[in-house]
Motif scaffolding. Structure first.
Motif, short mmCIF file in Angstrom:
data_model
loop_
_atom_site.label_atom_id
_atom_site.label_comp_id
_atom_site.label_asym_id
_atom_site.label_seq_id
_atom_site.Cartn_x
_atom_site.Cartn_y
_atom_site.Cartn_z
N ASP A 60 1.13 -1.21 -0.28
CA ASP A 60 0.16 -0.01 0.04
C ASP A 60 1.06 1.23 0.14
N ALA A 61 2.14 1.06 0.56
CA ALA A 61 3.19 2.43 0.98
C ALA A 61 3.65 2.48 -0.71
N ILE A 62 4.10 1.60 -1.12
CA ILE A 62 4.21 1.99 -2.83
C ILE A 62 3.31 1.56 -3.57
N ALA A 63 2.25 1.74 -3.38
CA ALA A 63 0.93 2.53 -4.84
C ALA A 63 0.94 3.66 -4.51
N ASP A 64 1.25 4.43 -3.07
CA ASP A 64 1.22 5.73 -2.48
C ASP A 64 1.67 6.28 -3.31
N VAL A 65 3.23 5.77 -2.82
CA VAL A 65 4.04 6.67 -3.76
C VAL A 65 4.56 6.58 -4.95
N PHE A 66 3.82 5.97 -5.88
CA PHE A 66 3.60 5.35 -7.59
C PHE A 66 2.32 6.33 -7.74
#
Length: 167
Positions: A15-21
């Motif tokens: 989820d955090a990776i998706a947020d940065v993306f």
């Protein structure tokens, strides 16, 4: 404030990776069409990217500030949270990509993304192909960049022994 570390991504980071993306694309490329929902992006990161690719995160404690994804000799993603652009996180991730792929790698960048193009060119990448965008889902003209290590002086010099024997 916790020190920044680079580590392999874990499933709990999806989820955090998706947020940065999402944040990085929105801030740096507002011209891109919105093709996928937030839920679709989160599922894709969790079920496809983390399962298939080599993913590394730049983390400060539990907070993910950036990440990179490599698949074969392609750097698929290198994104940093917009509030941290210019902080050195992108440079640290790029150095990690070079460490992971010391023989070199390629990446695609949208032609209009001058911030990313400048970042990669400043780090020795060169354009090897421009396209009209028909090969990407955004239909946005893009460019293929390549990084290859500089030949070391000893590899660039002919082998003196071989030269003297004629072989």
């Amino acid at each position: 404030m916790p020190a920044l570390s680079l580590r392999r991504a874990e499933p709990k980071d999806a989820d955090a990776i998706a947020d940065v993306f999402a944040a990085a694309r929105k801030a740096s490329m507002p011209y891109l069409p919105d093709l996928h929902s937030e839920d679709d992006t989160r599922s894709w990161i969790r079920d496809v990217v983390l399962a298939r690719d080599e993913v590394w995160v730049a983390a400060a404690g539990d907070r993910i500030d950036g990440y990179l994804v490599v698949n074969g000799d392609v750097l698929e993603h290198l994104y940093v949270a917009p509030r941290l652009h210019g902080s050195g996180i992108g440079s640290a991730l790029f150095a990690k990509a070079k460490q992971l792929r010391p023989q070199g790698f390629r990446l695609w960048v949208f032609q209009r993304n001058m911030q990313a193009r400048g970042f990669y060119e400043a780090r020795g990448m060169r354009v090897v192909e421009f396209t009209d965008g028909s090969g990407n889902e955004e239909r946005e003209p893009d460019a293929l960049y390549e990084w290859r290590p500089e030949p070391s002086p000893e590899r660039a010099q002919p082998d003196a022994a071989r030269e003297s024997t004629g072989r």
